[in-house]
Design an enzyme around this catalytic site. Structure first.
Site: not given
Ligand SMILES: *Cc1c(COP(=O)(O)O)cnc(C)c1O
Length: 398
Positions: A138, A223, A252
């Site tokens: 994701f 990420d 986050k």
């Molecule tokens: C939550 C998340 C995102 C997206 O972040 P947003 O601030 O909602 O755009 C991207 N990568 C990972 C691994 C995430 O957990």
């Protein structure tokens, strides 16, 4: 206004992009939340791994208040102090040498994708643009990041997707090796998959992948939007694997709830971003970066990682004890306070039953209960969760 009335207005005026639970929150402190009716909840969701220091941590609140009274925004035509200081701290505490600030995880990943492509085109070969990502990954909800996300359900209805992405199974080095072509410029992945069901890869896999990137001249993008900022018991998850990525994205937990994103990289790769190549109006604004500075200082000052690791061990043990008693629990896994419990059935009902008892948990990938509490959570709060889960499981097992 009463909850019922508020929820009616919510569905009248807000896009129906979320199946929200019927709770309206108005106050938070540490691991506790209160709704508008005054009902108290114990929070094992932490705003989706965002409020790592707990709700309304006094240091963060103070930093926001003080900064709000001084300066909130100036644009990137100019410099500002908290932005510079935050970039310095992030570099001093990671592999990185340069930072680009934006406002969310998806945006940080967009920056990473754009940087990788631009660097590759200019330095590795004109036809190098392909990025390999993982199934069950994701990476966000913008067009580029849904394309990077290796799950079809996020693509549906938005085609055509961005060109030049390819997916391979997570934790499978051979599949990755086979997928690399002369067009490949980067591999992008979560070091531990969050939304995909809390999937922890082997150290050998991550190390093999790093070697493969070096061999083939590919950029490795981690990420760490969910795993970064102490969530895994280290400041960044890559530290577990004895390797460094070339690019890392954060969001986050970085400012404990104030919107912020960051893309970190080495000087060598950052050189592809010249004036005009990429930008963000709000990126690096003094309010958000002051909040993030307070977060990084607090993690150090209050030894947050230590608590995370202690309570992690305790929570995993207690969940594993539960697993012995119920054969519908398939697995307990995770690192730090990013912990999943895989069930043999859809976990949505368990989440609702916990909520009725005043405990917030979350589930992902259908059948995986996910526990992502604030990193300041205590063992007695874990006990409250375990007691509730046990009662709920006993009710189901009957
Ligand atoms: C939550 C998340 C995102 C997206 O972040 P947003 O601030 O909602 O755009 C991207 N990568 C990972 C691994 C995430 O957990």
């Amino acid at each position: 206004m009463l909850t019922k009335e508020l929820i009616e207005q919510s569905s009248k005026y807000l896009c129906f992009t979320y199946n929200r639970y019927p709770i309206v929150f108005s106050k938070g402190k540490g691991c506790k939340l209160w709704d508008v009716d005054g009902k108290e909840y114990l929070d094992f969701v932490a705003g989706l791994a965002v409020v790592n220091l707990g709700h309304c941590h006094p240091s963060v609140v103070r930093a926001i208040k003080e900064q709000a009274e001084k300066l909130i925004h100036v644009s990137n035509y100019y410099h500002n102090e908290p932005m510079i200081e935050l970039a310095r701290l992030l570099c001093e505490n990671s592999f990185a040498e340069k930072v680009f600030f934006c406002n969310s995880g998806a945006e940080a990943n967009e920056a990473a994708i754009k940087l990788a492509r631009k660097y590759a085109k200019e330095n590795l070969g004109k036809e190098k643009f392909e990025i390999i990502t993982m199934l069950k990954s994701f990476h966000g909800r913008t067009m580029a990041t849904i394309t990077a996300t290796g799950q079809e359900r996020f693509h549906k209805g938005f085609e055509p997707l961005l060109e030049g992405f390819k997916y391979v199974p997570f934790n499978d080095l051979e599949a990755l090796r086979r997928a690399i072509t002369e067009k490949t410029c980067a591999i992008m992945m979560e070091p531990i998959q969050g939304e995909g069901g809390v999937n922890v890869p082997s150290k050998e896999y991550i190390q093999g992948l790093r070697r493969l990137c070096d061999e083939k001249g590919l950029l490795l993008i981690f990420d760490e939007v969910q795993t970064g900022i102490g969530r895994t018991g280290k400041l960044f998850a890559y530290e577990y694997f004895g390797i460094e990525p070339d690019i890392m994205t954060l969001a986050k937990g970085l400012a404990n709830g104030i919107p912020i994103g960051a893309m970190l990289t080495k000087d060598k790769f950052a050189s592809a971003f010249v004036p005009g190549a990429h930008a963000s109006t709000f990126g690096g604004n003094p309010l958000a970066t002051a909040a993030a500075l307070a977060v990084l200082h607090t993690i150090k000052k209050e030894d947050i990682l230590r608590n995370c690791n202690i309570v992690s061990g305790y929570l995993i043990n207690r969940l594993k004890e539960l697993m012995k008693g119920f054969d519908f629990i398939k697995d307990v896994r995770g690192i730090g306070l990013l912990i999943g419990m895989e069930l043999t059935f859809d976990a949505g009902d368990i989440v609702k039953k916990c909520m009725d008892r005043g405990i917030l948990i979350n589930y992902t990938n259908g059948n995986v209960l996910r526990f992502i509490p604030p990193l300041i959570v205590m063992e007695d709060e874990v006990d409250v969760l375990i007691t509730a889960l046990e009662e709920i499981f006993l009710g189901i097992a009957k």
